[in-house]
Design a protein around this motif. Structure first.
Motif, PDB file in Angstrom:
ATOM      1  N   UNK A 187       0.874  -1.181   0.058  1.00  0.00           N
ATOM      2  CA  UNK A 187       0.033   0.008   0.049  1.00  0.00           C
ATOM      3  C   UNK A 187       0.875   1.120   0.002  1.00  0.00           C
ATOM      4  N   UNK A 188       0.509   1.982  -0.944  1.00  0.00           N
ATOM      5  CA  UNK A 188       1.340   3.271  -1.075  1.00  0.00           C
ATOM      6  C   UNK A 188       0.245   4.603  -0.894  1.00  0.00           C
ATOM      7  N   UNK A 189       0.753   5.601  -0.470  1.00  0.00           N
ATOM      8  CA  UNK A 189      -0.029   6.819  -0.248  1.00  0.00           C
ATOM      9  C   UNK A 189       0.578   7.957  -1.052  1.00  0.00           C
ATOM     10  N   UNK A 190      -0.112   8.765  -1.725  1.00  0.00           N
ATOM     11  CA  UNK A 190       0.394  10.024  -2.491  1.00  0.00           C
ATOM     12  C   UNK A 190      -0.273  11.283  -1.946  1.00  0.00           C
ATOM     13  N   UNK A 191       0.611  12.109  -1.647  1.00  0.00           N
ATOM     14  CA  UNK A 191       0.191  13.502  -1.041  1.00  0.00           C
ATOM     15  C   UNK A 191       0.474  13.202   0.480  1.00  0.00           C
ATOM     16  N   UNK A 192       1.506  12.666   1.092  1.00  0.00           N
ATOM     17  CA  UNK A 192       1.828  12.826   2.404  1.00  0.00           C
ATOM     18  C   UNK A 192       2.465  13.994   2.493  1.00  0.00           C
ATOM     19  N   UNK A 193       2.643  14.452   3.999  1.00  0.00           N
ATOM     20  CA  UNK A 193       2.941  15.702   4.288  1.00  0.00           C
ATOM     21  C   UNK A 193       4.568  15.613   4.078  1.00  0.00           C
ATOM     22  N   UNK A 194       4.852  16.771   3.352  1.00  0.00           N
ATOM     23  CA  UNK A 194       6.167  16.989   3.098  1.00  0.00           C
ATOM     24  C   UNK A 194       6.862  16.357   1.676  1.00  0.00           C
ATOM     25  N   UNK A 195       5.813  15.678   1.257  1.00  0.00           N
ATOM     26  CA  UNK A 195       6.225  14.717   0.005  1.00  0.00           C
ATOM     27  C   UNK A 195       5.909  15.288  -1.158  1.00  0.00           C
ATOM     28  N   UNK A 196       6.493  15.295  -2.223  1.00  0.00           N
ATOM     29  CA  UNK A 196       6.259  15.524  -3.736  1.00  0.00           C
ATOM     30  C   UNK A 196       6.276  14.244  -4.543  1.00  0.00           C
ATOM     31  N   UNK A 197       5.872  14.379  -5.835  1.00  0.00           N
ATOM     32  CA  UNK A 197       5.919  13.437  -6.757  1.00  0.00           C
ATOM     33  C   UNK A 197       7.138  12.546  -6.834  1.00  0.00           C
ATOM     34  N   UNK A 198       8.092  13.269  -6.657  1.00  0.00           N
ATOM     35  CA  UNK A 198       9.615  12.570  -6.348  1.00  0.00           C
ATOM     36  C   UNK A 198       9.364  11.404  -5.475  1.00  0.00           C
ATOM     37  N   UNK A 199       9.011  11.747  -4.309  1.00  0.00           N
ATOM     38  CA  UNK A 199       9.101  11.146  -3.034  1.00  0.00           C
ATOM     39  C   UNK A 199       8.128   9.643  -3.320  1.00  0.00           C
ATOM     40  N   UNK A 200       7.016   9.896  -4.042  1.00  0.00           N
ATOM     41  CA  UNK A 200       5.998   8.688  -4.303  1.00  0.00           C
ATOM     42  C   UNK A 200       6.852   7.685  -5.315  1.00  0.00           C
ATOM     43  N   UNK A 201       7.474   8.379  -6.346  1.00  0.00           N
ATOM     44  CA  UNK A 201       7.952   7.585  -7.292  1.00  0.00           C
ATOM     45  C   UNK A 201       9.310   6.931  -6.859  1.00  0.00           C
ATOM     46  N   UNK A 202       9.999   7.378  -6.089  1.00  0.00           N
ATOM     47  CA  UNK A 202      11.351   6.864  -5.452  1.00  0.00           C
ATOM     48  C   UNK A 202      10.615   5.560  -4.557  1.00  0.00           C
ATOM     49  N   UNK A 203       9.449   5.913  -3.905  1.00  0.00           N
ATOM     50  CA  UNK A 203       9.191   4.790  -2.897  1.00  0.00           C
ATOM     51  C   UNK A 203       8.740   3.604  -3.720  1.00  0.00           C
ATOM     52  N   UNK A 204       8.115   4.045  -5.049  1.00  0.00           N
ATOM     53  CA  UNK A 204       7.925   2.732  -5.800  1.00  0.00           C
ATOM     54  C   UNK A 204       9.060   1.889  -6.460  1.00  0.00           C
ATOM     55  N   UNK A 205       9.980   2.901  -6.841  1.00  0.00           N
ATOM     56  CA  UNK A 205      11.278   2.188  -7.167  1.00  0.00           C
ATOM     57  C   UNK A 205      11.987   1.458  -6.227  1.00  0.00           C
ATOM     58  N   UNK A 206      12.032   1.934  -4.736  1.00  0.00           N
ATOM     59  CA  UNK A 206      12.457   0.956  -3.759  1.00  0.00           C
ATOM     60  C   UNK A 206      11.642  -0.410  -3.717  1.00  0.00           C
TER      61      UNK A 206
END
Length: 305
Positions: A187-206
């Motif tokens: 499960x992943x969440x987009x729009x978490x406090x302090x995060x941008x599209x970069x953080x979500x994409x990097x999370x996916x890669x990890x």
């Protein structure tokens, strides 16, 4: 224009191909709690957590058999499906003694129309005994999915939303779970406090680097009765716009291998408790927008080629 399931490997299509007929989840509330709420790790839960936003049965759940019967009636009327996965959804559904977990899972599987389990939990609540229990069901021929709530691969973000665990616990759980042959949906969440599209994409890669069999994505929505709601009222948190979320979702779909199944591409909250963003209450608006964006991108690529 092509449909979403023609552009994205969806869980529904996966189940249809695997079992030869429609299979639907029935969400269950087995009255579990969470180590981040009962004091063992923290109190109050995640800053965005209000269980009503994802549990159809509230906090005084009916017996499992009654929940299954009710869910079955609704699904049969809506889609005609006659096979189901028992989805233990609310809170942390591996957070108890093995004997109690086994009794609950067995009760759900006793229903002849239930062909498997989907178990929602936290990565820090997966002792080897629980993994062995679930692997045992899979060895018996049941469809078994373990749904791990990671949300973000960034420990700073996880601390900010009071998750009570880090990425290391997730990695450890994935290694041990997949080593036993169990399927994992992250499960992943987009729009978490302090995060941008970069953080979500990097999370996916990890997550993909470690290995996962499925993904769930949803936008962070602000609901009543949460710490996040207080931050939003004070102007300390700004949720994603629909356009931003659609672009993030399309980016993630494009960067995910086709053998990874998408269980969900958005999430909703009931209008009675939703504060922001209001588009989170309109599931099909979001899914149609993602479908349109994916189609636009692929059409543009064909023109360039």
């Amino acid at each position: 224009m092509t449909t979403l399931s023609e552009q994205v490997p969806t869980f529904g299509q996966y189940l249809l191909k695997r079992h030869g007929e429609r299979v639907h989840k029935i969400a269950l509330d087995a009255a579990f709690t969470c180590p981040n709420r009962d004091g063992s790790k923290g109190l109050g839960g995640c800053t965005f957590c209000n269980n009503v936003s994802f549990s159809p049965n509230g906090r005084q759940p009916r017996p499992i058999k009654e929940q299954l019967a009710s869910g079955r009636r609704v699904i049969r009327k809506r889609t005609g499906a006659r096979k189901y996965l028992a989805y233990f959804q609310a809170y942390t559904n591996t957070y108890d003694e093995i004997e109690h977990l086994s009794a609950l899972y067995d009760e759900a599987l006793a229903d002849e129309d239930v062909i498997g389990l989907s178990i929602g939990t936290r990565p820090d609540c997966l002792p080897d005994g629980v993994i062995d229990l679930l692997a045992g069901y899979q060895d018996q021929g049941y469809e078994v999915w373990l749904e791990l709530g990671l949300q973000s691969a960034f420990d700073e973000t996880l601390a900010k939303v009071n998750r009570g665990h880090g990425f290391a616990e997730y990695a450890d759980s994935v290694y041990r779970t997949r080593d036993r042959g169990l399927k994992v949906c992250t499960h992943l969440i987009a729009g978490l406090p302090g995060e941008t599209a970069y953080h979500v994409t990097e999370t996916l890669h990890r997550v993909l680097e470690l290995g996962t069999d499925g993904l769930k994505l949803h936008p962070l929505h602000v609901v009543k009765g949460t710490q996040l709601a207080n931050a939003w009222r004070q102007g300390e948190y700004q949720p994603l716009t629909l356009e931003a979320y659609v672009n993030i979702a399309a980016d993630l779909v494009e960067q995910t291998p086709s053998n990874v199944v998408w269980h969900r591409l958005t999430g909703t909250a009931a209008e009675a408790i939703l504060l922001a963003p209001l588009w989170c209450a309109r599931k099909w608006l979001v899914l149609n927008a993602i479908t349109t964006e994916l189609h636009r991108r692929r059409a543009a690529c064909r023109q360039v080629a």
